[in-house]
Design a protein around this motif. Sequence first.
Motif, PDB file in Angstrom:
ATOM      1  N   UNK A  29       0.832  -1.203   0.000  1.00  0.00           N
ATOM      2  CA  UNK A  29       0.000   0.000   0.000  1.00  0.00           C
ATOM      3  C   UNK A  29       0.863   1.249   0.000  1.00  0.00           C
ATOM      4  N   UNK A  30       0.417   2.228  -0.742  1.00  0.00           N
ATOM      5  CA  UNK A  30       0.975   3.579  -0.643  1.00  0.00           C
ATOM      6  C   UNK A  30      -0.149   4.459  -0.118  1.00  0.00           C
ATOM      7  N   UNK A  32       0.489   6.466   3.203  1.00  0.00           N
ATOM      8  CA  UNK A  32       1.021   7.472   4.122  1.00  0.00           C
ATOM      9  C   UNK A  32       2.075   8.323   3.410  1.00  0.00           C
ATOM     10  N   UNK A  33       2.293   9.499   3.967  1.00  0.00           N
ATOM     11  CA  UNK A  33       3.274  10.402   3.378  1.00  0.00           C
ATOM     12  C   UNK A  33       4.631   9.716   3.215  1.00  0.00           C
ATOM     13  N   UNK A  36       5.095   7.555   0.123  1.00  0.00           N
ATOM     14  CA  UNK A  36       5.310   8.249  -1.142  1.00  0.00           C
ATOM     15  C   UNK A  36       6.705   8.872  -1.235  1.00  0.00           C
ATOM     16  N   UNK A  37       7.301   9.133  -0.064  1.00  0.00           N
ATOM     17  CA  UNK A  37       8.513   9.956  -0.069  1.00  0.00           C
ATOM     18  C   UNK A  37       9.793   9.224   0.316  1.00  0.00           C
ATOM     19  N   UNK A  79      10.635  -0.694  -7.987  1.00  0.00           N
ATOM     20  CA  UNK A  79      11.283  -1.757  -7.224  1.00  0.00           C
ATOM     21  C   UNK A  79      12.803  -1.744  -7.397  1.00  0.00           C
ATOM     22  N   UNK A 126      11.166  -0.936  -2.013  1.00  0.00           N
ATOM     23  CA  UNK A 126      10.069  -0.173  -2.614  1.00  0.00           C
ATOM     24  C   UNK A 126      10.529   1.274  -2.699  1.00  0.00           C
ATOM     25  N   UNK A 129       7.437   6.751  -4.795  1.00  0.00           N
ATOM     26  CA  UNK A 129       6.874   7.009  -6.127  1.00  0.00           C
ATOM     27  C   UNK A 129       6.422   8.452  -6.294  1.00  0.00           C
ATOM     28  N   UNK A 131       4.208  11.948  -5.942  1.00  0.00           N
ATOM     29  CA  UNK A 131       2.769  12.242  -5.977  1.00  0.00           C
ATOM     30  C   UNK A 131       2.220  12.405  -7.391  1.00  0.00           C
ATOM     31  N   UNK A 132       3.026  12.035  -8.384  1.00  0.00           N
ATOM     32  CA  UNK A 132       2.548  12.245  -9.752  1.00  0.00           C
ATOM     33  C   UNK A 132       1.813  11.026 -10.310  1.00  0.00           C
ATOM     34  N   UNK A 133       1.759   9.953  -9.531  1.00  0.00           N
ATOM     35  CA  UNK A 133       1.103   8.726  -9.981  1.00  0.00           C
ATOM     36  C   UNK A 133      -0.338   8.720  -9.473  1.00  0.00           C
ATOM     37  N   UNK A 134      -1.270   8.472 -10.369  1.00  0.00           N
ATOM     38  CA  UNK A 134      -2.690   8.490  -9.991  1.00  0.00           C
ATOM     39  C   UNK A 134      -3.021   7.322  -9.066  1.00  0.00           C
ATOM     40  N   UNK A 135      -3.969   7.528  -8.145  1.00  0.00           N
ATOM     41  CA  UNK A 135      -4.406   6.417  -7.284  1.00  0.00           C
ATOM     42  C   UNK A 135      -4.952   5.263  -8.130  1.00  0.00           C
TER      43      UNK A 135
ATOM     44  N   UNK B  34      -0.723  -0.840  -4.425  1.00  0.00           N
ATOM     45  CA  UNK B  34      -2.029  -0.196  -4.254  1.00  0.00           C
ATOM     46  C   UNK B  34      -1.783   1.247  -3.836  1.00  0.00           C
ATOM     47  N   UNK B  35      -1.929   2.122  -4.800  1.00  0.00           N
ATOM     48  CA  UNK B  35      -1.688   3.544  -4.523  1.00  0.00           C
ATOM     49  C   UNK B  35      -3.015   4.177  -4.127  1.00  0.00           C
ATOM     50  N   UNK B  38      -4.352  10.391  -1.724  1.00  0.00           N
ATOM     51  CA  UNK B  38      -3.605  11.036  -0.636  1.00  0.00           C
ATOM     52  C   UNK B  38      -3.627  12.544  -0.840  1.00  0.00           C
ATOM     53  N   UNK B 131      -1.937  17.231  -9.266  1.00  0.00           N
ATOM     54  CA  UNK B 131      -1.163  16.335  -8.408  1.00  0.00           C
ATOM     55  C   UNK B 131       0.315  16.703  -8.431  1.00  0.00           C
TER      56      UNK B 131
END
Lengths: 149, 169
Positions: A29-30, A32-33, A36-37, A79, A126, A129, A131-135, B34-35, B38, B131
């Motif tokens: 899962x991504x 939490x802040x 992503x960072x 990865x 991991x 990634x 914040x530019x990747x869509x959920x 699973x993104x 956020x 974003x």
Amino acid sequence: MLINVSFVCNKVHAQNLTLSVQSSSLNFDYSKESDFETSRTIQKAFKLTVSSRNRGIFIYGRIQPSANVLMSSVPQNPFGVKVNYSPVTISSSYFQPRNLTFSDITVLAYNSRITRPIAFDFDLILNPIGYTIAPENYDYSIIFTITEQ
Amino acid sequence: MKKIFILITVFSTFLNGRLSYGQGISQPVSARLSVKSFISMKINKSQNIDFKFNSTEQMEQGITKPNAFNVEIKTNQNWNLSVSSLTPNFLALGPDSQTLLPSSILGLRKSNTSSFISVAQNPVSLATGGRGSSTNGQNQFNLDLKATPGLNFDGGSFTLVVIFTVSPQ
């Protein structure tokens, strides 16, 4: 009769090189802040059991996104891998993270024959990634390939 | 004639064996990322935002506090920032402050834009963006604050809770 000899020869090569990959559950899962960072390391995510009776080996790794997504929209280098444990002496560089790409990169090389199967443990890294990747759910195959040197 | 045939066949076998050295065995492992959606926001107050009105000119023209707030947004979605007040009027502080001073005397704007947006109890959109991290220029900006009470209200001390809300578009 000579043609028969040729077939036997190929079969011997196939039997002499083996690869078995065991892995833990690889769902991440991504949310939490920090996800992503910063990078996360999954200790001993893979166990690669190999043998090569004739020569040393190369082990390559690469990633392949699932077929139903646009290549441009998926995280490109999510990865990395590094050796966590080796039962034989290998270059220390393989204990450092290497990012997996869409093309094979060498994740381990061993220059001697391996007459009995031995197991290498690999960590999975991991990468952040951003914040530019869509959920979305992004599915990949992580593909390991073994060849003789 | 028979000897020549044997030589060619042996050579062919040798080549076959050599070529097989380059062949490998591959094994795939499945992995899923699973993104999740956020959004995070930080608002820093860059200065004292108390207003003191000492002249009719200040009350009529208003007092502006440039860059009163610095906003940083991190999100993987397009976003909308809105502003609202907790109550329709300022809360009067002290026995001399009897007036119902409406929240609309307070205005906010993204710095370097022209018009102020009046604060109301219903959320009003203040800024939008895409974003990215807060280093994306669009996702880090300042807000100017302005208060214009005019001359229709009695003097006193007043306070108002202002709510900033960032949400996906």
